[in-house]
Motif scaffolding. Structure first.
Motif, PDB file in Angstrom:
ATOM      1  N   GLY A 124       0.812  -1.210   0.000  1.00  0.00           N
ATOM      2  CA  GLY A 124       0.000   0.000   0.000  1.00  0.00           C
ATOM      3  C   GLY A 124       0.845   1.260   0.000  1.00  0.00           C
ATOM      4  O   GLY A 124       1.759   1.408  -0.800  1.00  0.00           O
ATOM      5  N   ASP A 125       0.553   2.178   0.939  1.00  0.00           N
ATOM      6  CA  ASP A 125       1.248   3.464   0.996  1.00  0.00           C
ATOM      7  C   ASP A 125       2.391   3.483   2.009  1.00  0.00           C
ATOM      8  O   ASP A 125       2.984   4.534   2.265  1.00  0.00           O
ATOM      9  N   GLN A 196      -1.235   2.176  -7.175  1.00  0.00           N
ATOM     10  CA  GLN A 196      -0.116   1.376  -6.680  1.00  0.00           C
ATOM     11  C   GLN A 196       1.216   2.087  -6.975  1.00  0.00           C
ATOM     12  O   GLN A 196       1.437   2.623  -8.045  1.00  0.00           O
ATOM     13  N   TRP A 197       2.086   2.071  -5.961  1.00  0.00           N
ATOM     14  CA  TRP A 197       3.373   2.743  -6.064  1.00  0.00           C
ATOM     15  C   TRP A 197       4.360   1.907  -6.868  1.00  0.00           C
ATOM     16  O   TRP A 197       4.434   0.687  -6.711  1.00  0.00           O
ATOM     17  N   VAL A 198       5.136   2.592  -7.706  1.00  0.00           N
ATOM     18  CA  VAL A 198       6.134   1.941  -8.556  1.00  0.00           C
ATOM     19  C   VAL A 198       7.533   2.392  -8.108  1.00  0.00           C
ATOM     20  O   VAL A 198       7.865   3.578  -8.202  1.00  0.00           O
ATOM     21  N   PRO A 199       8.361   1.473  -7.628  1.00  0.00           N
ATOM     22  CA  PRO A 199       9.714   1.832  -7.176  1.00  0.00           C
ATOM     23  C   PRO A 199      10.686   1.863  -8.357  1.00  0.00           C
ATOM     24  O   PRO A 199      11.446   0.936  -8.590  1.00  0.00           O
ATOM     25  N   TRP A 200      10.696   2.952  -9.104  1.00  0.00           N
ATOM     26  CA  TRP A 200      11.441   3.035 -10.355  1.00  0.00           C
ATOM     27  C   TRP A 200      12.869   3.550 -10.130  1.00  0.00           C
ATOM     28  O   TRP A 200      13.188   4.132  -9.091  1.00  0.00           O
ATOM     29  N   ILE A 201      13.726   3.360 -11.149  1.00  0.00           N
ATOM     30  CA  ILE A 201      15.065   3.934 -11.159  1.00  0.00           C
ATOM     31  C   ILE A 201      15.568   3.948 -12.593  1.00  0.00           C
ATOM     32  O   ILE A 201      15.318   3.018 -13.371  1.00  0.00           O
ATOM     33  N   HIS A 202      16.251   5.014 -12.987  1.00  0.00           N
ATOM     34  CA  HIS A 202      16.827   5.124 -14.329  1.00  0.00           C
ATOM     35  C   HIS A 202      18.016   4.166 -14.451  1.00  0.00           C
ATOM     36  O   HIS A 202      18.790   3.994 -13.508  1.00  0.00           O
ATOM     37  N   PRO A 229       9.480   7.989  -5.581  1.00  0.00           N
ATOM     38  CA  PRO A 229       8.589   6.982  -6.162  1.00  0.00           C
ATOM     39  C   PRO A 229       7.315   7.640  -6.681  1.00  0.00           C
ATOM     40  O   PRO A 229       6.916   8.713  -6.229  1.00  0.00           O
ATOM     41  N   VAL A 230       6.690   6.988  -7.655  1.00  0.00           N
ATOM     42  CA  VAL A 230       5.448   7.508  -8.236  1.00  0.00           C
ATOM     43  C   VAL A 230       4.424   6.382  -8.314  1.00  0.00           C
ATOM     44  O   VAL A 230       4.762   5.206  -8.227  1.00  0.00           O
ATOM     45  N   THR A 231       3.163   6.752  -8.501  1.00  0.00           N
ATOM     46  CA  THR A 231       2.126   5.743  -8.702  1.00  0.00           C
ATOM     47  C   THR A 231       2.107   5.301 -10.162  1.00  0.00           C
ATOM     48  O   THR A 231       2.658   5.963 -11.042  1.00  0.00           O
ATOM     49  N   ASN A 232       1.451   4.175 -10.409  1.00  0.00           N
ATOM     50  CA  ASN A 232       1.296   3.696 -11.783  1.00  0.00           C
ATOM     51  C   ASN A 232       0.594   4.738 -12.649  1.00  0.00           C
ATOM     52  O   ASN A 232       0.948   4.941 -13.814  1.00  0.00           O
ATOM     53  N   VAL A 268       2.668  -5.993 -11.716  1.00  0.00           N
ATOM     54  CA  VAL A 268       2.151  -4.670 -12.077  1.00  0.00           C
ATOM     55  C   VAL A 268       1.108  -4.143 -11.094  1.00  0.00           C
ATOM     56  O   VAL A 268       0.813  -2.950 -11.076  1.00  0.00           O
ATOM     57  N   LEU A 269       0.536  -5.023 -10.271  1.00  0.00           N
ATOM     58  CA  LEU A 269      -0.532  -4.601  -9.367  1.00  0.00           C
ATOM     59  C   LEU A 269      -0.048  -4.289  -7.950  1.00  0.00           C
ATOM     60  O   LEU A 269      -0.706  -3.549  -7.222  1.00  0.00           O
ATOM     61  N   TYR A 270       1.084  -4.838  -7.561  1.00  0.00           N
ATOM     62  CA  TYR A 270       1.580  -4.594  -6.211  1.00  0.00           C
ATOM     63  C   TYR A 270       1.966  -3.128  -6.025  1.00  0.00           C
ATOM     64  O   TYR A 270       2.504  -2.487  -6.932  1.00  0.00           O
ATOM     65  N   SER A 271       1.699  -2.622  -4.827  1.00  0.00           N
ATOM     66  CA  SER A 271       2.070  -1.261  -4.462  1.00  0.00           C
ATOM     67  C   SER A 271       3.282  -1.327  -3.536  1.00  0.00           C
ATOM     68  O   SER A 271       3.189  -1.839  -2.424  1.00  0.00           O
ATOM     69  N   THR A 272       4.417  -0.808  -4.022  1.00  0.00           N
ATOM     70  CA  THR A 272       5.664  -0.917  -3.270  1.00  0.00           C
ATOM     71  C   THR A 272       6.362   0.434  -3.282  1.00  0.00           C
ATOM     72  O   THR A 272       7.005   0.812  -4.256  1.00  0.00           O
TER      73      THR A 272
END
Length: 300
Positions: A124-125, A196-202, A229-232, A268-272
């Motif tokens: 979640g959040d 859902q939060w996406v733990p992205w990185i370049h 981090p950003v949401t989907n 794709v659905l998990y919020s992390t």
């Protein structure tokens, strides 16, 4: 520490640019691979994890091993056999390396291993740090077993560094390429609730962080994610804006994704929502700390 580095998974999405970065910095790089490759000046040594076969010469003069090898999480539907392959490709591979190190003289001092933010699963959040406990679904169990297998190197006197990697953004492949393709053709849409939060990185920050781990006395576990981090929903909108394409289709509901992808829909659905505070406190500086900066560079 020595200048010779052995990489497993050296021809993959991360391994290939990391190899070039290390070469540019003056390191000697070798690969441990399932098949021969012609990548001068990189020497390729062969191994077969399932058969427990490995060229013993691969560790000659090596100071650091960077372990990136592993079957792709989202490449195929998660059958029981595929899940076992995902798990064993990560654990058996490092066990094979440790078996070699036990039997042969070597100069290896440090293991730097990939792990994944899948360790935390669907939270979640909640803002997740390296001290947050894992969850007990497949992704969580896989990451725990992966890290535990890597940690066995401590008994051999090795320094251990693990990076829990998020969604790597690059137009060369991975999640962003899959997300951007329908957007480019005008069929982009938000997945699930979009919250859902996406733990992205370049990708550039990924390979820079591995170099940071090589050149600094880092041990333990660090999250390999951008500090914002950003949401989907925000990721999808930002990609569409950068590509100058409309988003007009309705969201794809979670149940539809579960029907289409099965258990793998968790990817794709998990919020992390993952914190980068620890690696920043260690002195690492991100080139692309915000999504806007990252996407602008990728689609420049």
């Amino acid at each position: 520490m020595g200048k010779h580095i052995l990489i497993t998974g050296g021809t993959g999405l991360v391994g290939k640019p990391l190899t070039q970065l290390l070469l540019d910095k003056g390191y000697t790089v070798s690969h441990l691979s399932r098949k021969a490759a012609n990548i001068p000046p990189v020497k390729t040594f062969l191994w077969d994890v399932e058969k427990a076969e490995i060229d013993p010469n691969c560790i000659n003069d090596v100071a650091i091993i960077i372990h990136l090898a592993g079957a792709g999480i989202a490449d195929e539907r998660w059958t029981d056999a595929r899940k076992q392959e995902i798990l064993s490709s990560r654990t058996k591979s490092i066990e094979l390396i440790y078996s070699l190190l036990r039997k042969h003289p070597h100069q290896v001092k440090k293991i730097i291993s990939a792990s994944a933010t899948g360790y935390y699963c669907d939270r979640g959040d909640e803002l997740l740090t390296e001290k947050s406990p894992p969850m007990v679904d497949f992704l969580g169990r896989c990451c725990v077993a992966w890290e535990q297998a890597v940690d066995k190197g401590e008994a051999l006197g090795l320094k251990i560094l693990k990076f829990r990697t998020g969604v790597v953004l690059t137009d060369e492949g991975g999640a962003l390429k899959q997300l951007a393709l329908p957007i480019k053709f005008g069929f982009g849409t938000v997945l699930g609730s979009g919250r859902q939060w996406v733990p992205w990185i370049h990708l550039q920050d990924v390979i820079d962080m591995y170099l940071f781990g090589v050149e600094n006395d880092l041990t333990g576990v660090y999250n390999m994610v951008a500090p914002n981090p950003v949401t989907n929903f925000k990721l999808t909108v930002a990609a569409a804006t950068q590509l100058n394409r409309p988003l007009w289709l309705p969201k794809v509901p979670a149940f539809a994704l579960k029907l289409a992808m099965g258990e793998m829909s968790a990817v794709v659905l998990y919020s992390t929502k993952v914190s980068a505070e620890k690696i920043e406190a260690a002195g690492f500086q991100f080139k692309f700390p915000t999504l806007k900066e990252a996407l602008r560079q990728i689609y420049a």
